[in-house]
Design an enzyme around this catalytic site. Structure first.
Site, mmCIF file in Angstrom:
data_model
loop_
_atom_site.group_PDB
_atom_site.id
_atom_site.type_symbol
_atom_site.label_atom_id
_atom_site.label_comp_id
_atom_site.label_asym_id
_atom_site.label_seq_id
_atom_site.Cartn_x
_atom_site.Cartn_y
_atom_site.Cartn_z
ATOM 1 N N ARG A 116 -13.898 -4.996 2.468
ATOM 2 C CA ARG A 116 -12.821 -4.619 3.384
ATOM 3 C C ARG A 116 -13.078 -4.981 4.841
ATOM 4 O O ARG A 116 -12.202 -4.841 5.683
ATOM 5 C CB ARG A 116 -12.587 -3.108 3.299
ATOM 6 N N GLU A 153 -4.726 -7.291 4.557
ATOM 7 C CA GLU A 153 -3.909 -6.180 5.064
ATOM 8 C C GLU A 153 -3.128 -6.686 6.270
ATOM 9 O O GLU A 153 -3.674 -7.392 7.129
ATOM 10 C CB GLU A 153 -4.804 -5.016 5.473
ATOM 11 N N GLU A 203 -14.271 -1.096 5.541
ATOM 12 C CA GLU A 203 -13.650 -1.301 6.862
ATOM 13 C C GLU A 203 -14.484 -0.674 7.981
ATOM 14 O O GLU A 203 -14.423 -1.135 9.115
ATOM 15 C CB GLU A 203 -12.230 -0.761 6.901
ATOM 16 N N HIS A 258 -9.281 6.863 1.962
ATOM 17 C CA HIS A 258 -9.715 7.132 3.342
ATOM 18 C C HIS A 258 -10.929 8.047 3.419
ATOM 19 O O HIS A 258 -10.937 9.024 4.173
ATOM 20 C CB HIS A 258 -8.548 7.725 4.139
ATOM 21 N N TRP A 262 -11.977 12.170 7.929
ATOM 22 C CA TRP A 262 -10.543 11.875 8.163
ATOM 23 C C TRP A 262 -10.164 10.561 7.527
ATOM 24 O O TRP A 262 -10.909 9.601 7.562
ATOM 25 C CB TRP A 262 -10.266 11.800 9.675
ATOM 26 N N ASP A 268 -5.162 4.019 -0.311
ATOM 27 C CA ASP A 268 -6.335 4.250 0.532
ATOM 28 C C ASP A 268 -6.770 5.715 0.431
ATOM 29 O O ASP A 268 -6.045 6.602 0.855
ATOM 30 C CB ASP A 268 -5.966 3.915 1.990
ATOM 31 N N GLU A 274 -8.985 2.282 -2.329
ATOM 32 C CA GLU A 274 -9.818 1.959 -1.169
ATOM 33 C C GLU A 274 -10.533 3.184 -0.625
ATOM 34 O O GLU A 274 -9.991 4.286 -0.620
ATOM 35 C CB GLU A 274 -8.905 1.389 -0.079
ATOM 36 N N TYR A 292 -3.165 11.410 6.767
ATOM 37 C CA TYR A 292 -3.397 10.005 7.089
ATOM 38 C C TYR A 292 -2.365 9.097 6.439
ATOM 39 O O TYR A 292 -1.996 9.277 5.288
ATOM 40 C CB TYR A 292 -4.793 9.555 6.610
ATOM 41 N N ARG A 316 0.853 -1.187 0.000
ATOM 42 C CA ARG A 316 0.000 0.000 0.000
ATOM 43 C C ARG A 316 0.886 1.232 0.000
ATOM 44 O O ARG A 316 1.886 1.272 0.732
ATOM 45 C CB ARG A 316 -0.922 0.017 1.229
HETATM 46 C C1 CS2 Z 1 -6.898 2.356 7.453
HETATM 47 C C2 CS2 Z 1 -6.964 2.138 8.916
HETATM 48 O O1 CS2 Z 1 -5.631 0.381 7.358
HETATM 49 C C3 CS2 Z 1 -6.470 1.085 6.758
HETATM 50 O O2 CS2 Z 1 -6.961 0.806 5.658
HETATM 51 O O3 CS2 Z 1 -8.091 2.835 6.896
HETATM 52 O O4 CS2 Z 1 -5.674 2.158 9.402
HETATM 53 C C4 CS2 Z 1 -7.783 3.150 9.695
HETATM 54 O O5 CS2 Z 1 -7.239 4.441 9.519
HETATM 55 C C5 CS2 Z 1 -7.726 2.769 11.163
HETATM 56 O O6 CS2 Z 1 -8.216 1.468 11.296
HETATM 57 C C6 CS2 Z 1 -8.525 3.723 12.018
HETATM 58 O O7 CS2 Z 1 -8.474 3.279 13.354
HETATM 59 MG MG MG Z 2 -8.498 1.993 5.027
#
Ligand code: CS2
Ligand code: MG
Length: 408
Positions: free
Chosen positions: A289, A345, A268, A218, A408, A216, A242, A159, A147
């Site tokens: 995810r 992941e 996720e 995000h 975020w 990602d 993602e 991030y 990634r």
């Molecule tokens: C992120 C996560 O790994 C990922 O794909 O989206 O690290 C996410 O930021 C965290 O799980 C938030 O706690």
């Molecule tokens: Mg993520």
């Protein structure tokens, strides 16, 4: 095989984890991950006050019935807190059942469909040279999929960019900060959309066309911005983009799909099959995810993945360090057993975390394997856990340059 004890264990070896430990009258124990990053104590209260009293005396072998009892019996259903609590119970019951059967959990799920689960690691850099070094380090560690996240010129902390390598060279990025209030990160999507294609141009120039690369988003883009990014990244042949848009609006993916063939992954932050139904039936995504920890456990996530498989959609389970080693092990057993596995992941946990959670899963030649230990293959060291008391931590809040709160 009745449940006689249920303990909610909170520990914080560098970051907070919530673990449910069930014990049966036969002395068997099972573990479940209930960690919800930044909202841990909400799950602790839900488990301790409203779930644990219902478990004592129940037959540990009745996994499906317990899941339905906790889901439908709560009346107020779904949501990240409820489903993390149910996930922990479900995972612990599967752990117990597999231990009682004397076999690794994946054997109860239908046995191995592959020799190991392809993992992807998190390379990052504040700038492109630092990113390229991070990719090299991950390739040297044996990762075969990477990634890619970087800083954005003109912006501060964003991030996914680790400020330094952790112990033993790990990518050490914990977004939840132990501060009285959430830290604030500034975001500018236009700057991001201009910069990301240059990042992948540099990565492909350095590492060639074959290395599977993931990114990602995000949750930060509007559908048309995500469509623009997906289209601009097509020359770099990503494995997936993602969380291109916030996931609540499943129909947003229709617009993205119309504009780009870049594969899409989402989920996720989802916690129910109902978060996916439009995405799956219309083939708006390519990878699911969700992690076992946040999607209601093995019982629930297996159903989501079986439905996804009907539409040719594969798994891509969430596996950052805020999924505990218990949650990671649960994912790996499911990864090994299901047919429509995609990728896993994998952010290796810290040495302090591994003092608390004694794991048996392994990573070799780019593949993860849960091991053939009975059950999940993870044990919780309660003495070590007690050495790391809880500390409140918050995920950052994102604001645009004009101060508007953003995703975020
Ligand atoms: C992120 C996560 O790994 C990922 O794909 O989206 O690290 C996410 O930021 C965290 O799980 C938030 O706690
Ligand atoms: Mg993520």
């Amino acid at each position: 095989m009745k449940i006689t004890e249920a303990d909610v264990v909170v520990t914080s070896p560098g970051r907070n984890f919530v673990t449910l430990r069930l014990t049966t009258e036969d002395g068997l124990t099972g573990l479940g991950d209930a960690t919800l990053n930044g909202r841990e104590l909400a799950v602790v209260a839900y488990l301790s006050e409203h779930v644990v009293p219902l478990l004592i005396g129940r037959d540990a072998g009745r996994i499906e019935d317990t899941w339905q009892y906790l889901y439908r019996g709560a009346y107020w259903r779904r949501g990240p807190v409820t489903m993390a609590a149910i996930a922990a119970v479900d995972t612990a019951l599967w752990d117990i059942k597999a231990k009682a059967a004397g076999m690794p959990l994946y054997q109860l799920l239908g046995g191995a469909s592959r020799t190991g689960a392809l993992a992807y690691g998190h390379a990052s850099g504040r700038d492109i040279p630092e990113l390229l070094d991070s990719i090299r380090a991950h390739l040297e560690q044996g990762f075969r999929a990477i990634r890619v996240q970087t800083g954005i010129p003109g912006l501060g902390t964003v991030y996914g960019v680790a400020s330094s390598a952790g112990d033993d060279g790990r990518y050490d990025y914990e977004p939840a900060r132990r501060t009285a209030l959430p830290t604030v990160e500034t975001w500018d999507t236009r700057a991001y959309l201009r910069h990301v294609p240059t990042v992948f141009e540099a990565v492909r120039a350095e590492f060639g066309p074959d290395l599977p690369l993931l990114h990602d988003g995000h949750h930060r883009m509007t559908p048309i911005q995500a469509a623009k990014l997906g289209k601009s990244l097509e020359p770099y042949d990503l494995f997936w983009l993602e969380d291109a848009t916030p996931g609540e609006d499943q129909t947003a993916l229709r617009l993205i799909r119309q504009h780009t063939t870049t594969p899409l992954a989402i989920g996720e932050v989802f916690n129910s099959v109902h978060d996916y139904t439009v995405l799956l039936q219309e083939r708006l995504i390519d990878y699911v995810r969700s992690a076992v920890t946040h999607a209601g456990g093995i019982t629930a996530l297996r159903k989501v993945l079986d439905l996804a498989g009907v539409y040719g959609i594969k798994s891509g389970m969430h596996g950052p360090t805020d999924i505990s080693p218990v949650g990671m092990a649960a994912a790996l057993h499911l990864d090994l057993a299901i047919h429509n596995f995609g990728i896993q992941e994998y952010m290796p946990h810290s040495l302090a975390t591994l003092e608390v959670f004694r794991t048996s899963y392994g990573f070799k030649d780019g593949l993860l394997h849960p091991s053939d230990s009975p059950g999940l293959g993870v044990e919780l060291d309660l003495d070590a856990a007690a050495r790391f008391p809880y500390e409140a931590a918050y995920l950052p809040v994102s604001r645009l340059t004009d101060g508007t709160v953003h995703d975020w």
